[in-house]
Design an enzyme around this catalytic site. Structure first.
Site, PDB file in Angstrom:
ATOM      1  N   TYR A  98      -1.925   4.150   5.737  1.00  0.00           N
ATOM      2  CA  TYR A  98      -1.071   4.068   6.929  1.00  0.00           C
ATOM      3  C   TYR A  98       0.376   3.922   6.460  1.00  0.00           C
ATOM      4  O   TYR A  98       0.663   3.132   5.564  1.00  0.00           O
ATOM      5  CB  TYR A  98      -1.502   2.857   7.773  1.00  0.00           C
ATOM      6  CG  TYR A  98      -0.572   2.541   8.915  1.00  0.00           C
ATOM      7  CD1 TYR A  98      -0.466   3.396  10.014  1.00  0.00           C
ATOM      8  CD2 TYR A  98       0.215   1.395   8.906  1.00  0.00           C
ATOM      9  CE1 TYR A  98       0.394   3.106  11.064  1.00  0.00           C
ATOM     10  CE2 TYR A  98       1.071   1.090   9.946  1.00  0.00           C
ATOM     11  CZ  TYR A  98       1.157   1.946  11.032  1.00  0.00           C
ATOM     12  OH  TYR A  98       2.006   1.669  12.064  1.00  0.00           O
ATOM     13  N   ASP A 138       4.290   3.948  -1.271  1.00  0.00           N
ATOM     14  CA  ASP A 138       4.603   3.138  -0.103  1.00  0.00           C
ATOM     15  C   ASP A 138       4.182   1.696  -0.392  1.00  0.00           C
ATOM     16  O   ASP A 138       3.007   1.341  -0.302  1.00  0.00           O
ATOM     17  CB  ASP A 138       3.874   3.714   1.123  1.00  0.00           C
ATOM     18  CG  ASP A 138       4.160   2.898   2.376  1.00  0.00           C
ATOM     19  OD1 ASP A 138       4.899   1.903   2.290  1.00  0.00           O
ATOM     20  OD2 ASP A 138       3.632   3.271   3.446  1.00  0.00           O
ATOM     21  N   LYS A 141       8.100  -5.515   4.766  1.00  0.00           N
ATOM     22  CA  LYS A 141       7.339  -6.769   4.860  1.00  0.00           C
ATOM     23  C   LYS A 141       7.868  -7.937   3.996  1.00  0.00           C
ATOM     24  O   LYS A 141       8.808  -8.607   4.397  1.00  0.00           O
ATOM     25  CB  LYS A 141       5.880  -6.483   4.571  1.00  0.00           C
ATOM     26  CG  LYS A 141       5.341  -5.350   5.485  1.00  0.00           C
ATOM     27  CD  LYS A 141       4.052  -5.626   6.121  1.00  0.00           C
ATOM     28  CE  LYS A 141       3.642  -4.451   7.005  1.00  0.00           C
ATOM     29  NZ  LYS A 141       2.830  -4.802   8.132  1.00  0.00           N
TER      30      LYS A 141
HETATM   31  C1  LIG Z   1       1.804   0.666   3.903  1.00  0.00           C
HETATM   32  C2  LIG Z   1       2.602   0.596   5.179  1.00  0.00           C
HETATM   33  N1  LIG Z   1       3.621   1.449   5.352  1.00  0.00           N
HETATM   34  C3  LIG Z   1       4.388   1.417   6.454  1.00  0.00           C
HETATM   35  C4  LIG Z   1       4.141   0.507   7.452  1.00  0.00           C
HETATM   36  C5  LIG Z   1       5.011   0.465   8.671  1.00  0.00           C
HETATM   37  O1  LIG Z   1       5.818  -0.667   8.621  1.00  0.00           O
HETATM   38  P1  LIG Z   1       6.477  -1.254   9.963  1.00  0.00           P
HETATM   39  O2  LIG Z   1       5.359  -1.819  10.781  1.00  0.00           O
HETATM   40  O3  LIG Z   1       7.441  -2.280   9.457  1.00  0.00           O
HETATM   41  O4  LIG Z   1       7.160  -0.140  10.633  1.00  0.00           O
HETATM   42  C6  LIG Z   1       3.087  -0.407   7.303  1.00  0.00           C
HETATM   43  C7  LIG Z   1       2.787  -1.395   8.345  1.00  0.00           C
HETATM   44  O5  LIG Z   1       1.815  -2.092   8.322  1.00  0.00           O
HETATM   45  C8  LIG Z   1       2.300  -0.354   6.147  1.00  0.00           C
HETATM   46  O6  LIG Z   1       1.268  -1.185   5.948  1.00  0.00           O
END
Ligand SMILES: Cc1ncc(COP(=O)(O)O)c(C=O)c1O
Length: 434
Positions: A142, A244, A272
């Protein structure tokens, strides 16, 4: 578990004006079950009915140091009186970029506000730099809420087709089907399928975007050598590798997954844990790529990027991480992982407890290895949810969805660990009727 009276009343109010009463679909547990928050402190949160929980969701991962962590809130207080948004670079922005560079080894950094923004920008940078449009992503990974990546995040199984040629499934309505033409999806940890798809399409693929471990599917780990394999494929075919690290960054090691796995990305995304729960994100990368971000070349901006509260939070969080805050996170996570593993074995529950201690996952399965989303999809979700709902009753709150890892903060204590393990055993007895 039903929510208490005050949670219910507040939920009613909320759902009149907020769809499902929540500001993110992931927070909705049902009309009678969605708990409403009163406050957080350290490793704990309280719901509206004053029930206290040891919090292992931590806002889906960011709160690495603990809720309301004083050095972070103090640094924010310092900046509150100077204003927040300037359309001019403040010293905190420079300081945060320097600290990210120092901890992770990325050459250059641009700040953003959320993980979604960071991955969206990283993909655009890769597309611009390579002159190609397609992205390759993995099932069960994700990358946030923008349209390009909301494919095969959690596809129904069956429903996503045969694993050797997955059907692209959008995360929901409103995502233009046409965008699927720009996405290639393969199962994680399968070298042969990955290599085949790359060989067939490499001239169109701008980037492979991946979570280094499956932080959105029970912390499934990469097989030995898999990340190096992806790195080599990218090098061979001129594809940019975007790691990511929105969940893993500043959590599984000071330098995130790049340090933990000894892998080097072309572009990395952080969010995060970078701000201990305050909205701040970053795109980092190699100088030759990042230095092409400029007016008239690669677009990247945002009114609130680098706002004072966000960068003050990141500045103080990175100081704490540099000073060793992750040691406490790791040691608490290890205690829980080992204890839970032992209990599951003792009570004959076929299971795997996997991933780094700071964000470990539990899968109830008879398999001896879970290496992709489809393995997780056929595991025993019902029993897992029952165990977790029983833990809620006892004041322990990991997410009830087994895709979500148990997130650990530096504020969790040894006393919490002992309490959790006792509660886990009691929950197992209740659910299994032993
Ligand atoms: C691996 C990863 N990338 C991107 C995101 C998106 O981040 P945000 O919720 O701060 O937009 C998340 C959110 O959980 C994530 O786990």
């Amino acid at each position: 578990m039903q929510s208490g009276v005050r949670s219910k009343v507040m939920f009613q109010r909320a759902s009149n004006v907020i769809p499902c009463g929540v500001n993110s679909n992931f927070r909705y547990w049902g009309d009678d079950k969605t708990l409403m928050l009163k406050k957080g402190q350290g490793g704990y949160i309280w719901d509206q009915d004053d029930n206290r929980y040891i919090d292992y969701r931590l806002g889906f991962g960011p709160v690495i140091l603990g809720h309301g962590f004083k050095p972070v809130t103090d640094r924010i207080k310092e900046v509150l009186e100077m204003g927040n948004t300037f359309a001019m670079t403040s010293e905190y922005e420079v300081s945060v970029a320097e600290k990210i560079h120092k901890l992770t080894g990325v050459d250059m950094v641009r700040l953003a506000n959320t993980g979604t923004e960071a991955t969206m920008h990283a993909i655009r940078i890769a597309r611009a730099y390579t002159g190609r449009d397609k992205i390759l992503k993995f099932e069960g990974h994700y990358h946030g809420f923008h349209d390009t990546t909301l494919w095969n995040c959690y596809p129904p199984i069956p429903g996503a087709g045969y694993r050797r040629s997955p059907v692209l499934v959008a995360h929901g309505s409103g995502i233009p089907m046409k965008l699927s033409e720009l996405v290639i999806s393969v199962p994680f940890n399968d070298r042969e399928l990955l290599e085949n798809r790359v060989k067939e399409n490499w001239g169109d693929i701008a980037c492979i975007i991946m979570e280094p471990l499956m932080g959105n599917t029970a912390s499934i780990m990469p097989d030995e050598g898999f990340l190096d394999f992806v790195r080599d494929l990218c090098d061979e075919y001129g594809i940019k590798l975007i790691i990511d690290e929105v969940k893993t960054g500043f959590r599984i090691a000071k330098g995130g997954a790049q340090e933990y796995f000894g892998i080097k990305a072309d572009l990395v995304t952080y969010a995060k844990a970078l701000g201990n729960g305050f909205p701040v994100a970053a795109i980092g990368g190699k100088r030759d790529i990042m230095s092409e971000i400029a007016p008239g070349k690669i677009p990247l901006g945002g009114t609130y990027t680098g706002n004072a509260v966000a960068v003050a939070a990141a500045d103080a969080t990175l100081d704490a991480i540099e000073d060793g805050a992750l040691d406490a996170v790791e040691s608490h996570g290890k205690k829980l992982m080992e204890g839970i593993k032992k209990l599951l074995m003792q009570y004959d529950v076929p299971s795997l407890v996997q991933g780094p201690p700071s964000m470990f996952g539990i899968v109830l399965t008879g398999k001896d290895r879970v290496s992709e989303y489809r393995d997780w999809a056929v595991s025993d979700h019902d029993t897992y949810e029952k165990i977790i709902l029983s833990l809620f009753e006892k004041g322990v709150m990991p997410d009830k969805d087994s895709r979500e890892p148990w997130f650990i903060s530096a504020s969790h204590t040894d006393g919490d660990a002992a309490f959790v393990l006792q509660a886990f055993e009691d929950s197992l007895k209740e659910v299994l009727g032993k």
